[in-house]
Design an enzyme around this catalytic site. Structure first.
Site, PDB file in Angstrom:
ATOM      1  N   GLU A 167       0.821  -1.216   0.000  1.00 47.75           N
ATOM      2  CA  GLU A 167       0.000   0.000   0.000  1.00 47.75           C
ATOM      3  C   GLU A 167       0.851   1.260   0.000  1.00 47.75           C
ATOM      4  O   GLU A 167       1.930   1.282   0.585  1.00 47.75           O
ATOM      5  CB  GLU A 167      -0.870   0.025   1.263  1.00 47.75           C
ATOM      6  CG  GLU A 167      -1.878  -1.083   1.304  1.00 47.75           C
ATOM      7  CD  GLU A 167      -2.696  -1.075   2.588  1.00 47.75           C
ATOM      8  OE1 GLU A 167      -2.773  -0.025   3.252  1.00 47.75           O
ATOM      9  OE2 GLU A 167      -3.254  -2.125   2.916  1.00 47.75           O
ATOM     10  N   CYS A 194       3.329   8.334   1.271  1.00 51.59           N
ATOM     11  CA  CYS A 194       3.716   7.406   2.326  1.00 51.59           C
ATOM     12  C   CYS A 194       3.975   6.069   1.645  1.00 51.59           C
ATOM     13  O   CYS A 194       3.057   5.501   1.044  1.00 51.59           O
ATOM     14  CB  CYS A 194       2.580   7.313   3.334  1.00 51.59           C
ATOM     15  SG  CYS A 194       2.847   6.078   4.606  1.00 51.59           S
ATOM     16  N   CYS A 226       5.177  -7.193   7.743  1.00 49.98           N
ATOM     17  CA  CYS A 226       6.124  -6.699   8.744  1.00 49.98           C
ATOM     18  C   CYS A 226       6.232  -7.756   9.837  1.00 49.98           C
ATOM     19  O   CYS A 226       5.260  -8.434  10.136  1.00 49.98           O
ATOM     20  CB  CYS A 226       5.605  -5.387   9.334  1.00 49.98           C
ATOM     21  SG  CYS A 226       6.716  -4.635  10.550  1.00 49.98           S
ATOM     22  N   CYS A 270       3.793  -5.164  16.412  1.00 52.52           N
ATOM     23  CA  CYS A 270       3.110  -4.156  17.245  1.00 52.52           C
ATOM     24  C   CYS A 270       1.628  -4.525  17.340  1.00 52.52           C
ATOM     25  O   CYS A 270       0.986  -4.828  16.329  1.00 52.52           O
ATOM     26  CB  CYS A 270       3.276  -2.762  16.648  1.00 52.52           C
ATOM     27  SG  CYS A 270       4.997  -2.231  16.558  1.00 52.52           S
ATOM     28  N   CYS A 273      -1.214  -2.719  15.124  1.00 53.84           N
ATOM     29  CA  CYS A 273      -0.946  -2.452  13.705  1.00 53.84           C
ATOM     30  C   CYS A 273      -1.419  -3.587  12.814  1.00 53.84           C
ATOM     31  O   CYS A 273      -1.152  -4.760  13.088  1.00 53.84           O
ATOM     32  CB  CYS A 273       0.552  -2.236  13.519  1.00 53.84           C
ATOM     33  SG  CYS A 273       1.014  -1.904  11.821  1.00 53.84           S
ATOM     34  N   CYS A 298      -2.189   1.883   7.653  1.00 52.73           N
ATOM     35  CA  CYS A 298      -1.934   0.677   8.453  1.00 52.73           C
ATOM     36  C   CYS A 298      -2.319  -0.662   7.843  1.00 52.73           C
ATOM     37  O   CYS A 298      -2.843  -1.531   8.538  1.00 52.73           O
ATOM     38  CB  CYS A 298      -2.602   0.790   9.809  1.00 52.73           C
ATOM     39  SG  CYS A 298      -2.463   2.389  10.562  1.00 52.73           S
TER      40      CYS A 298
HETATM   41  N1  SAH Z   1       7.572   0.253  11.050  1.00 53.04           N
HETATM   42  C1  SAH Z   1       7.689   1.677  11.103  1.00 53.04           C
HETATM   43  C2  SAH Z   1       6.914   2.411  10.032  1.00 53.04           C
HETATM   44  C3  SAH Z   1       5.555   1.922   9.645  1.00 53.04           C
HETATM   45  S1  SAH Z   1       4.198   2.220  10.735  1.00 53.04           S
HETATM   46  C4  SAH Z   1       7.314   2.178  12.480  1.00 53.04           C
HETATM   47  O1  SAH Z   1       6.946   1.388  13.306  1.00 53.04           O
HETATM   48  O2  SAH Z   1       7.488   3.357  12.722  1.00 53.04           O
HETATM   49  C5  SAH Z   1       3.887   3.947  10.640  1.00 53.04           C
HETATM   50  C6  SAH Z   1       3.305   4.489  11.907  1.00 53.04           C
HETATM   51  O3  SAH Z   1       1.926   4.095  12.082  1.00 53.04           O
HETATM   52  C7  SAH Z   1       4.028   4.020  13.168  1.00 53.04           C
HETATM   53  O4  SAH Z   1       4.208   5.089  14.048  1.00 53.04           O
HETATM   54  C8  SAH Z   1       3.048   3.003  13.715  1.00 53.04           C
HETATM   55  O5  SAH Z   1       3.281   2.754  15.074  1.00 53.04           O
HETATM   56  C9  SAH Z   1       1.717   3.657  13.402  1.00 53.04           C
HETATM   57  N2  SAH Z   1       0.561   2.787  13.480  1.00 53.04           N
HETATM   58  C10 SAH Z   1       0.483   1.475  13.240  1.00 53.04           C
HETATM   59  N3  SAH Z   1      -0.763   1.013  13.441  1.00 53.04           N
HETATM   60  C11 SAH Z   1      -1.513   2.067  13.805  1.00 53.04           C
HETATM   61  C12 SAH Z   1      -2.885   2.242  14.144  1.00 53.04           C
HETATM   62  N4  SAH Z   1      -3.742   1.201  14.167  1.00 53.04           N
HETATM   63  N5  SAH Z   1      -3.288   3.483  14.462  1.00 53.04           N
HETATM   64  C13 SAH Z   1      -2.435   4.523  14.447  1.00 53.04           C
HETATM   65  N6  SAH Z   1      -1.137   4.437  14.123  1.00 53.04           N
HETATM   66  C14 SAH Z   1      -0.663   3.206  13.815  1.00 53.04           C
END
Ligand code: SAH
Length: 354
Positions: free
Chosen positions: A94, A107, A114, A118, A121, A335
């Site tokens: 995406e 973006c 990944c 987390c 995510c 996301c």
């Molecule tokens: N792996 C990298 C970049 C990709 S995620 C990182 O972790 O920074 C980009 C951003 O979106 C990160 O700050 C991540 O924590 C956030 N993110 C992921 N899932 C999310 C969600 N459900 N709501 C809001 N932000 C989210």
């Protein structure tokens, strides 16, 4: 994917060396480089200032990775565009294009899936399938520019994947995207977001690039961060902050901390005070982001009033903070959600090991 060489991931000097070895004149390399890197063509046949024979020769030896539009969603609210791109091997990724006062920002994704795990995510739910090549990260920009007829001026590496888990290709991408005979997007217009792979933050700091480092912090202490981000078991907040301070010192660049606001998890006044104490005096800025609820988990957005209050507490410590404007909310513009919807069958996932 066939086993021809990826021509689009080569720098101009590497391409010149290849062409010299093939007995081709050096200026041809620049012509090809510009077709690939400025125009983003996806076939040698489009390189109209080359002879047919040369195009055929290149076709035989090289391939041009691409990102083909599989789906495209346009927000009715703010014009944000979200793409689902298909790659040569039919994997999907995406990208999102946003329009700001200062221009267009894209973006981009850096991996298919990944492995960082987390909890909030969607990109990580089925693990990491593979890294993207530099050419595939670039192709997201080219495909969007060519589709929309625009020039993109800013890039954030905040799509699917963990950029620092694909370090070599991401660094190669950074070199190519800011190269002046290529897309020529200045390092200062590029942000790289990481969940906190400390040794790679150190490696990036040593390169002294002028890109902005965004760190997905999301918690003011190890107890909370351990619970929502597995990476914290490997490198805790103290180690992460040390690497961030060093990055700011080496590059003189302000670090941007992402803090996703999750109701009842990390949004209390005491969390704000703890975060204020943690970042006080640092060259830093905090981006507060209301969490996007993902179907597979149960995190909910903090109340607007609490987000504002949280920001005010940070300000009392002299820590700058802003609440991120939500763009493209009607198209789920964040996301990994689109890819999940498209892949009803689980991707070939790998074990979460970091
Ligand atoms: N792996 C990298 C970049 C990709 S995620 C990182 O972790 O920074 C980009 C951003 O979106 C990160 O700050 C991540 O924590 C956030 N993110 C992921 N899932 C999310 C969600 N459900 N709501 C809001 N932000 C989210």
């Amino acid at each position: 994917m066939n086993n021809k060489k990826d021509i689009k991931s080569l720098t101009l000097s590497e391409l010149e060396a290849e062409f010299t070895a093939l007995g081709l004149p050096k200026f041809r390399a620049l012509q090809v480089f510009e077709w690939l890197q400025v125009r983003g063509v996806t076939a040698f046949g489009e390189m109209t200032n080359l002879s047919k024979a040369l195009r055929a020769q290149l076709e035989e030896q090289y391939r041009i990775p691409y990102a083909a539009i599989e789906r495209k969603l346009v927000s009715q609210i703010d014009g944000t565009v979200k793409y689902l791109f298909a790659l040569e091997d039919a994997q999907t990724i995406e990208s999102v294009v946003m329009h700001y006062k200062y221009g267009y920002t894209i973006c981009v994704s850096t991996q298919v899936g990944c492995k960082m795990g987390c909890k909030f995510c969607a990109s990580t739910l089925n693990g990491c399938v593979r890294n993207l090549a530099a050419s595939e990260i670039l192709s997201q920009i080219h495909a969007a520019q060519n589709d929309l007829g625009i020039r993109i001026s800013h890039v954030v590496l905040m799509g699917m994947g963990e950029p620092l888990d694909n370090f070599e290709n991401v660094v190669r991408f950074l070199d190519l995207v800011s190269f002046e005979r290529g897309l020529n997007i200045s390092a200062r217009n590029i942000s790289l977001s990481t969940c906190g792979i400390v040794p790679k933050i150190e490696a990036l700091a040593a390169q002294k690039r002028q890109i902005t480092l965004s760190v997905s912090l999301h918690a003011p202490n190890d107890a909370i961060r351990d619970a929502i981000m597995p990476v914290n078991h490997k490198w805790n907040i103290e180690q992460l902050m040390k690497a961030c301070r060093n990055y700011a010192h080496m590059t003189s660049r302000r670090i941007s901390f992402e803090y996703t606001m999750m109701k009842g998890i990390n949004d209390s006044d005491s969390c704000a005070n703890e975060l204020g104490r943690l970042l006080k005096g640092m060259l830093a800025h905090v981006n507060l982001i209301p969490v996007n609820t993902v179907e597979e988990n149960s995190f909910h957005k903090s109340d607007q009033s609490q987000i504002r209050h949280f920001m005010e507490i940070l300000n009392q410590y002299g820590v700058g903070a802003t609440v991120r404007r939500t763009l493209g909310s009607d198209i789920n513009a964040s996301c990994g959600q689109l890819r999940r919807a498209a892949n009803s069958a689980p991707a070939t996932s790998k074990e979460v090991s970091i």
